[in-house]
Design an enzyme around this catalytic site. Sequence first.
Site, PDB file in Angstrom:
ATOM      1  N   VAL A  23     -25.926 -72.348 -28.141  1.00 32.20           N
ATOM      2  CA  VAL A  23     -24.803 -71.902 -27.850  1.00 32.20           C
ATOM      3  C   VAL A  23     -23.751 -72.082 -28.809  1.00 32.20           C
ATOM      4  CG1 VAL A  23     -22.796 -71.606 -25.997  1.00 32.20           C
ATOM      5  CG2 VAL A  23     -25.362 -72.235 -25.219  1.00 32.20           C
ATOM      6  N   ASP A 249       7.155 -30.464 -16.178  1.00 31.31           N
ATOM      7  CA  ASP A 249       8.112 -30.228 -15.141  1.00 31.31           C
ATOM      8  C   ASP A 249       7.452 -30.810 -13.849  1.00 31.31           C
ATOM      9  OD1 ASP A 249       5.968 -28.346 -14.778  1.00 31.31           O
ATOM     10  OD2 ASP A 249       6.963 -27.141 -15.844  1.00 31.31           O
ATOM     11  N   LYS A 271      12.434 -28.817 -11.499  1.00 32.86           N
ATOM     12  CA  LYS A 271      12.218 -29.139 -10.284  1.00 32.86           C
ATOM     13  C   LYS A 271      11.673 -28.007  -9.515  1.00 32.86           C
ATOM     14  CE  LYS A 271      16.106 -32.051  -9.398  1.00 32.86           C
ATOM     15  NZ  LYS A 271      15.595 -33.406 -10.305  1.00 32.86           N
ATOM     16  N   MET A 384       3.154 -20.065  -4.769  1.00 34.51           N
ATOM     17  CA  MET A 384       4.554 -20.059  -4.183  1.00 34.51           C
ATOM     18  C   MET A 384       4.836 -19.413  -2.979  1.00 34.51           C
ATOM     19  SD  MET A 384       5.942 -19.209  -8.082  1.00 34.51           S
ATOM     20  CE  MET A 384       4.506 -18.211  -8.306  1.00 34.51           C
ATOM     21  N   GLY A 413      -3.069 -30.114  -3.548  1.00 30.70           N
ATOM     22  CA  GLY A 413      -4.580 -29.988  -3.949  1.00 30.70           C
ATOM     23  C   GLY A 413      -5.015 -30.850  -4.885  1.00 30.70           C
TER      24      GLY A 413
HETATM   25  N1  SAH Z   1       0.577 -22.443 -13.473  1.00 33.31           N
HETATM   26  C1  SAH Z   1       0.455 -23.140 -12.303  1.00 33.31           C
HETATM   27  C2  SAH Z   1       1.188 -22.185 -11.005  1.00 33.31           C
HETATM   28  C3  SAH Z   1       2.522 -22.382 -11.238  1.00 33.31           C
HETATM   29  S1  SAH Z   1       3.259 -21.660  -9.811  1.00 33.31           S
HETATM   30  C4  SAH Z   1      -1.206 -22.983 -12.073  1.00 33.31           C
HETATM   31  O1  SAH Z   1      -1.964 -22.444 -12.735  1.00 33.31           O
HETATM   32  O2  SAH Z   1      -1.613 -23.708 -11.246  1.00 33.31           O
HETATM   33  C5  SAH Z   1       3.515 -23.079  -8.494  1.00 33.31           C
HETATM   34  C6  SAH Z   1       2.673 -22.881  -7.455  1.00 33.31           C
HETATM   35  O3  SAH Z   1       1.423 -23.182  -7.778  1.00 33.31           O
HETATM   36  C7  SAH Z   1       3.070 -23.635  -6.339  1.00 33.31           C
HETATM   37  O4  SAH Z   1       4.023 -23.004  -5.633  1.00 33.31           O
HETATM   38  C8  SAH Z   1       1.572 -23.841  -5.615  1.00 33.31           C
HETATM   39  O5  SAH Z   1       1.418 -22.615  -5.009  1.00 33.31           O
HETATM   40  C9  SAH Z   1       0.712 -23.664  -6.841  1.00 33.31           C
HETATM   41  N2  SAH Z   1       0.284 -25.103  -7.041  1.00 33.31           N
HETATM   42  C10 SAH Z   1       0.187 -25.578  -8.439  1.00 33.31           C
HETATM   43  N3  SAH Z   1      -0.327 -26.868  -8.139  1.00 33.31           N
HETATM   44  C11 SAH Z   1      -0.868 -27.175  -6.827  1.00 33.31           C
HETATM   45  C12 SAH Z   1      -1.575 -27.974  -6.008  1.00 33.31           C
HETATM   46  N4  SAH Z   1      -1.825 -29.249  -6.877  1.00 33.31           N
HETATM   47  N5  SAH Z   1      -1.993 -27.693  -4.958  1.00 33.31           N
HETATM   48  C13 SAH Z   1      -1.647 -26.561  -4.530  1.00 33.31           C
HETATM   49  N6  SAH Z   1      -0.804 -25.653  -4.891  1.00 33.31           N
HETATM   50  C14 SAH Z   1      -0.563 -25.801  -6.131  1.00 33.31           C
END
Ligand code: SAH
Length: 477
Positions: A23, A249, A271, A384, A413
């Site tokens: 060791v 964002d 936002k 959205m 999600g």
């Molecule tokens: N560029 C993004 C979408 C932007 S618009 C993409 O490709 O996913 C924003 C919308 O995306 C939200 O209002 C919702 O409808 C959806 N969104 C984004 N992330 C999400 C998540 N983790 N779960 C559910 N919806 C989501």
Amino acid sequence: MDYLPLFFKLENRIALLVGGGQVALRKATLLTRAGAKVTVVAHVVEAELAELVEKNGGQVIIGEYHPALLDDANLVVAATDDEQLNERVHYDAVERHLPVNVVDSPPLCTFIFPAIVDRSPIVIAISSGGESPVLARLLRAKLETWIPQGYSRLGKLVGRYRQQVKDSFPSVERRRIFWEKILQGQVAEKVFAGRDQDADKLLQTALDNADPEHQVGEVYLVGGGPGDPELLTFKALRLMQQADIVLHDQLVSPEVVDLCRRDADRIFVGKRRDNHAVPQEGINELLVKYAKEGKRVLRLKGGDPFVFGRGGEELETLKQHNIPFQVVPGITAASACSTYAGIPLTHRNYAQSVKLVTGQLKNRSSDLNFNELIHPNQTIVFYMGLHTVGHLCEQLIAHGKPAETPAAIVSRGTRPEQEVLTGTLETLAELQEQAQLAAPALIIVGEVVNLHKDLAWFGEDVLQNHGLVLPDAGLSS
Ligand code: SAH
């Protein structure tokens, strides 16, 4: 963190090693590799150990350990099988404020030996804080296979040019950008291919041609995916780790933002919904401004930058100002949420096409072509649309889509808080009224929603888990 990882300069310093067996030999090997002069003390010292120590300018003392030996030592290791002796060494060392390691006895250690991946001058140390040396060793084995031996030569090459590059680029930031390009480009490739002389020449040419004053910045428009950081692409991660400034964002999850380079400046620009921290034009201007300062600017967006992401508009502005950019796709919410909710977007029997649609109303009325959305055998995904879910479902029914068409809301999600609410066009809005699932959320409409019951493997089903009652019991999905 139970131990702070530090790298100890031991060259020509004395390390006292108490113990003369196998060791001790292992520890002596490490200590001498770092240039230490090892003083070994034991009643019996194995020949191999004695030879190693003497060859490296150390000293072998056959006999009893005594505390005076600590006087010249910078570091102490006890590697005997005599517990009492180990303990004595420990207390003597602690009394003198000397770092001490007692082999296989974590409570008696003020420092521990990590598992080491040695690509000197690059050295990687892995510790499990004494909890599981085997786990640390397994990790080391993984890194050994992953990090080519060439890193050692690359590190030495960089070392040779360090001062020259420092003199050429007075600013730390410019230097960093120069090195990042070199270490991820042709120079590194040549070293890994064993062509060190070519690498040397390329590096010298890059240095001769570099303009230290006028560095053009660049913008990386990167899709950060839906939230789960493991859904990032390798390319996204690489650019995230080299950008100087990050504009992100609301949709980008904190776990994803956390993976950006630690010392990069972070600016929150968005936002939810209409409540923007910085309006779109302001974001475009910021991208241009920072790139013109020579920075590598990361515009990090949720999902994919070109799916309801206004990525196109940002690029148009960059184009107008001749700013170089790269775009990296991300997993868009429709794909990610449907997958994690066990709702295939297409299915041989139920849906042969998918439509991605915005559910946002302009001036409280929708200019969507509902006649197109009511076709059978297609899946519709509304982005959205959480706040207009009632209107959307009503309109689909009014235009002829059967009221019992299955529909779901997937909230947050792919994140740990993911929830799925299933119903029909007729029931979904009222169910959401009760459940109040949070944004961001997607609405999925179509027969494929029925598969959720069988295929879901992640996240909670609100209906089942919160005991919600369907407004119309006859129309359960
Ligand atoms: N560029 C993004 C979408 C932007 S618009 C993409 O490709 O996913 C924003 C919308 O995306 C939200 O209002 C919702 O409808 C959806 N969104 C984004 N992330 C999400 C998540 N983790 N779960 C559910 N919806 C989501």
